[in-house]
Design a protein around this motif. Sequence first.
Motif, PDB file in Angstrom:
ATOM      1  N   LEU A 352      -3.350  35.818  21.892  1.00 52.21           N
ATOM      2  CA  LEU A 352      -2.134  36.466  21.210  1.00 52.21           C
ATOM      3  C   LEU A 352      -2.441  37.906  21.414  1.00 52.21           C
ATOM      4  O   LEU A 352      -1.376  38.550  21.624  1.00 52.21           O
ATOM      5  N   LEU A 384      -4.813  41.027   6.903  1.00 52.23           N
ATOM      6  CA  LEU A 384      -3.547  41.775   6.483  1.00 52.23           C
ATOM      7  C   LEU A 384      -3.247  40.935   5.086  1.00 52.23           C
ATOM      8  O   LEU A 384      -3.527  39.944   4.914  1.00 52.23           O
ATOM      9  N   HIS A 386      -1.280  39.233   2.222  1.00 56.12           N
ATOM     10  CA  HIS A 386       0.053  38.467   2.147  1.00 56.12           C
ATOM     11  C   HIS A 386       0.774  38.238   3.432  1.00 56.12           C
ATOM     12  O   HIS A 386       2.152  38.202   3.555  1.00 56.12           O
ATOM     13  N   ASN A 391       5.065  34.991   7.602  1.00 54.30           N
ATOM     14  CA  ASN A 391       5.559  33.896   8.333  1.00 54.30           C
ATOM     15  C   ASN A 391       6.572  33.126   7.752  1.00 54.30           C
ATOM     16  O   ASN A 391       7.695  32.572   8.282  1.00 54.30           O
ATOM     17  N   GLY A 399       5.576  36.484  12.761  1.00 53.49           N
ATOM     18  CA  GLY A 399       4.210  36.476  12.482  1.00 53.49           C
ATOM     19  C   GLY A 399       3.307  37.041  13.635  1.00 53.49           C
ATOM     20  O   GLY A 399       2.368  37.733  13.584  1.00 53.49           O
ATOM     21  N   LEU A 403       0.723  40.324  14.144  1.00 52.65           N
ATOM     22  CA  LEU A 403      -0.554  40.269  14.508  1.00 52.65           C
ATOM     23  C   LEU A 403      -0.787  41.043  15.684  1.00 52.65           C
ATOM     24  O   LEU A 403      -2.008  41.701  15.472  1.00 52.65           O
ATOM     25  N   ARG A 422     -10.751  39.406  17.066  1.00 52.77           N
ATOM     26  CA  ARG A 422      -9.950  38.633  16.151  1.00 52.77           C
ATOM     27  C   ARG A 422     -10.965  37.264  15.714  1.00 52.77           C
ATOM     28  O   ARG A 422     -10.880  36.217  16.864  1.00 52.77           O
TER      29      ARG A 422
HETATM   30  N1  LIG Z   1       2.194  33.599  12.874  1.00 52.90           N
HETATM   31  C1  LIG Z   1       0.817  33.550  12.670  1.00 52.90           C
HETATM   32  N2  LIG Z   1       0.486  33.001  11.488  1.00 52.90           N
HETATM   33  C2  LIG Z   1      -0.882  32.888  11.407  1.00 52.90           C
HETATM   34  C3  LIG Z   1      -1.618  32.598  12.618  1.00 52.90           C
HETATM   35  N3  LIG Z   1      -3.015  32.314  12.065  1.00 52.90           N
HETATM   36  C4  LIG Z   1      -2.793  32.313  10.746  1.00 52.90           C
HETATM   37  N4  LIG Z   1      -1.561  32.446  10.406  1.00 52.90           N
HETATM   38  C5  LIG Z   1      -1.198  32.546   9.057  1.00 52.90           C
HETATM   39  O1  LIG Z   1      -1.841  33.487   8.250  1.00 52.90           O
HETATM   40  C6  LIG Z   1      -1.619  33.086   6.939  1.00 52.90           C
HETATM   41  C7  LIG Z   1      -2.916  33.317   6.196  1.00 52.90           C
HETATM   42  O2  LIG Z   1      -2.404  33.107   5.007  1.00 52.90           O
HETATM   43  P1  LIG Z   1      -3.499  33.239   3.727  1.00 52.90           P
HETATM   44  O3  LIG Z   1      -4.720  33.012   4.118  1.00 52.90           O
HETATM   45  O4  LIG Z   1      -2.781  32.333   2.283  1.00 52.90           O
HETATM   46  O5  LIG Z   1      -3.451  34.722   3.376  1.00 52.90           O
HETATM   47  P2  LIG Z   1      -2.378  35.626   2.895  1.00 52.90           P
HETATM   48  O6  LIG Z   1      -0.942  35.129   2.790  1.00 52.90           O
HETATM   49  O7  LIG Z   1      -2.369  36.848   4.071  1.00 52.90           O
HETATM   50  O8  LIG Z   1      -2.726  36.365   1.686  1.00 52.90           O
HETATM   51  P3  LIG Z   1      -3.746  37.429   1.410  1.00 52.90           P
HETATM   52  O9  LIG Z   1      -4.811  37.349   2.736  1.00 52.90           O
HETATM   53  O10 LIG Z   1      -4.810  36.859   0.190  1.00 52.90           O
HETATM   54  O11 LIG Z   1      -3.396  38.658   1.019  1.00 52.90           O
HETATM   55  C8  LIG Z   1      -1.341  31.613   7.044  1.00 52.90           C
HETATM   56  O12 LIG Z   1       0.090  31.261   6.443  1.00 52.90           O
HETATM   57  C9  LIG Z   1      -1.509  31.172   8.624  1.00 52.90           C
HETATM   58  O13 LIG Z   1      -0.584  30.272   8.754  1.00 52.90           O
HETATM   59  C10 LIG Z   1      -1.028  33.147  13.827  1.00 52.90           C
HETATM   60  O14 LIG Z   1      -1.783  32.933  14.892  1.00 52.90           O
HETATM   61  N5  LIG Z   1       0.219  33.373  13.964  1.00 52.90           N
END
Ligand SMILES: Nc1nc2c(ncn2[C@@H]2O[C@H](COP(=O)(O)OP(=O)(O)OP(=O)(O)O)[C@@H](O)[C@H]2O)c(=O)[nH]1
Length: 553
Positions: A352, A384, A386, A391, A399, A403, A422
């Motif tokens: 990605l 990042l 929230h 997403n 999302g 990234l 990453r």
């Molecule tokens: N679009 C996308 N989303 C991803 C990917 N990998 C992880 N995620 C999403 O990243 C989000 C991580 O959420 P959390 O771990 O709850 O953290 P957060 O919402 O960023 O909240 P904090 O980290 O506590 O600020 C999840 O919804 C995963 O689905 C990816 O490759 N692409």
Amino acid sequence: MKLTKKLILGEIIFFLLLMGGVFFAVFTFVLPEIRAIERQGHLKNLAKIEHAFQNELERIKIATIDWGEWDDTYEYVVKPSRDYEESNLLVDSIEDLKVDLLIILNRDHQVISKLHTEKMGSLERINLLKGQNWSHSHPLLQYFSDNDSAIFFTEKGPLLLARHPILTSQSTGPANGYLFFARLLDNEFTEHVSSSLELGFTASLVDKTTLQPSVEFINDDLSHAVGYQQLANSVDKVIQLDIEQPRPFYHQAMNATKISLLAVFIIGLMACFATYFMLKKILVNPIILLQKQAELFTKSEGKPAFSVLQRDDEIGALSTSFAEMAKELSNDFNRLEQERDELENASHTDALTNLKNRRYLEELMHSEDTWKAKGDWTIFTLDLDHFKKVNDSYGHDVGDVVLQQFSKVITQNFREQDIVVRSGGEEFTVICRQTDQQTANSIAERLRLATEMKTFGKDNNLRITCSIGFFTMNIMSAEAGLKYWQSMIKVSDLALYAAKHNGRNTWVGLNCLMGCEHGTYPKELPDIGTWIKERKLQLSSPKANPEEMIWSA
Ligand SMILES: Nc1nc2c(ncn2[C@@H]2O[C@H](COP(=O)(O)OP(=O)(O)OP(=O)(O)O)[C@@H](O)[C@H]2O)c(=O)[nH]1
């Protein structure tokens, strides 16, 4: 065995076989043949001497015929006269005839005349010739019933003797008695024969053992031949003829043989050297060159090109084939290398963001080379804030775009030599060598600000912040790095959690102080607070009062 050694061995065997063959031929065929020729020559010489004796007997016999069939002699036997004696029976007369003895017998076998040269000595001492009245059984009468000349044994020496009946000049009978002429076979005679035949020999009376002639080669220069001449009146004694002769022919043949062998030796040696250098140049050296090139090609990573031997033969063709084969192998190898690199790169790259992935990070941390750079290291963990909401609100596609955009912000704010990975989801790890806490503070703030200021999303309408945690420590040895890198990353992760727990859009830096030993790093967030209090960790953060920060999980 090496090819060169085999070639030398082959040349030595060839040379030994050549010399052995020549020696064998010379000593088995050539020299025995020369000896056989010499032996034949000796036997011919013996035959010549015997022939000379026979000639002499023949000459004496003719003299007996001449005198025996003379009317004066005939009349003298019937009626001995002084005239005949005074004019014919003289020592000078028989010396002129080159005989040593004359005996005239009358019809009753009475010796009426006996004449001899001085060297005969007294005839009374010679059994064969003594007496005046010869009986019928006298050897000279017995023997000559069949033969009219022969060699006889006497105490004085061998005697060449001929007899003829005394007849009228018309050869009419009856015989009036016998006339004998004889010649002593002494040194004077043998010397005469020797000089006429040009052949040195000696004649001596010996006890009879064999009549077989023999030839003996005393040495390379001298040979000895022995022949025998029978005596008419003796079975015990024979005349032994000895010829001792130099061997010029054999001597010459030996010299020629030695020179020939030397020539074969030198020419053979030169031929061996010539064929050795020729075969080495034509065959062995090119093969060794090809073998070395093949060896180098096999061992070398770079797959060097084969140099082609410019020759218009099979070796040249082989070299060209090798070069073509090597070229194809090299191409295949390069293609495989490239594919392997691409695969390896793909397996180490996040699809990605195009950043390095967690597998790459682990392999890197396990490599001793990575830890060669001693001094202050800082490990950053970025996340990042929230992101889930992005997403959820805008969809996964947006999302992903966010990234990608964030990964660019990261790479833009770190140095090229820093390793940006990453490490999972929306979490990133950056390894910075030669980076102390103060520098890390600047980097963290710069990155935080850049993220805060950037607009994200497909339409660049989103504002997102990030939280940053980092851990700075002094790497003293590669061993420590290899052993404790996971616990170091863990401390950096805890610093990130601290940043999240303390309001996000911020950074928390932890610097290793005295007592912060490898292997004893804090494992939970509350431990961090304790370690800061114990001054084992130095805290840095943009928060107004870091002392009021929350360290509970
Ligand atoms: N679009 C996308 N989303 C991803 C990917 N990998 C992880 N995620 C999403 O990243 C989000 C991580 O959420 P959390 O771990 O709850 O953290 P957060 O919402 O960023 O909240 P904090 O980290 O506590 O600020 C999840 O919804 C995963 O689905 C990816 O490759 N692409």
